[in-house]
Design an enzyme around this catalytic site. Structure first.
Site, short mmCIF file in Angstrom:
data_model
loop_
_atom_site.label_atom_id
_atom_site.label_comp_id
_atom_site.label_asym_id
_atom_site.label_seq_id
_atom_site.Cartn_x
_atom_site.Cartn_y
_atom_site.Cartn_z
N THR A 44 0.83 -1.21 0.00
CA THR A 44 0.00 0.00 0.00
C THR A 44 0.86 1.26 0.00
O THR A 44 2.05 1.23 0.32
CB THR A 44 -0.95 0.02 1.21
OG1 THR A 44 -0.18 0.04 2.42
CG2 THR A 44 -1.87 -1.19 1.21
N ASP A 45 0.23 2.37 -0.36
CA ASP A 45 0.93 3.65 -0.39
C ASP A 45 0.46 4.53 0.77
O ASP A 45 -0.26 4.06 1.66
CB ASP A 45 0.73 4.35 -1.74
CG ASP A 45 -0.74 4.64 -2.05
OD1 ASP A 45 -1.58 4.63 -1.13
OD2 ASP A 45 -1.04 4.89 -3.23
N GLN A 46 0.84 5.80 0.76
CA GLN A 46 0.48 6.71 1.85
C GLN A 46 -1.02 6.93 1.97
O GLN A 46 -1.51 7.34 3.01
CB GLN A 46 1.20 8.04 1.69
CG GLN A 46 2.66 7.98 2.01
CD GLN A 46 3.33 9.35 1.94
OE1 GLN A 46 2.80 10.28 1.35
NE2 GLN A 46 4.50 9.45 2.55
#
Length: 141
Positions: free
Chosen positions: A15-17
């Site tokens: 996942t990203d931010q």
């Protein structure tokens, strides 16, 4: 048409931010799906590589519909969208736990000799693969 399925649990590292799966990770999942389809057809891509043949991606199309998030389980559906004895186009649909479509896409491949990168005819060098792909591919409407 044969459709293979493979479940993947979304890991935090994917996942990203924003808390959603980083877009490039869907491409990795498509490869996992493609490997599963080849396995379901009774073959092993690593064995083809051991014989000096590679199958590079020559085109990739992907459409993002709905994000996947950490902790969810993605269902990757994979099939042979097109096959002509030289080029293969795999189709993909990645499904969310509630059955919604997260991603759709295709990847196009040709088989080449590892040492020269010259294309080969699958039907000639790998007749078993050719026959299985002909049987499993999407039928023209």
């Amino acid at each position: 048409m044969q459709i293979s399925t493979k479940e993947i649990e979304v890991r935090y590292a994917e996942t990203d931010q924003m808390g959603v799966v980083y877009h490039a990770n869907y491409l990795v999942w498509m490869e996992v799906g493609r490997t599963q389809l080849i396995k379901d057809l009774g073959f092993n891509y690593a064995e083809m590589e051991n014989e000096g043949i590679l199958s590079p991606v020559i085109d990739l199309q992907i459409s993002y519909k709905m994000p996947m998030r950490y902790g969810q389980v993605a269902m990757i559906k994979t099939w042979i969208d097109y096959y002509d004895g030289i080029k293969v186009i795999y189709g993909y649909e990645i499904i969310t736990p509630d059955g919604s479509t997260s991603v759709t896409g295709t990847s196009s491949h040709v088989c080449v000799k590892k040492d020269s990168f010259r294309p080969i005819r699958i039907r000639k060098l790998f007749p078993d693969w050719h026959e299985a792909y002909e049987k499993a591919k999407k039928k023209e409407e």
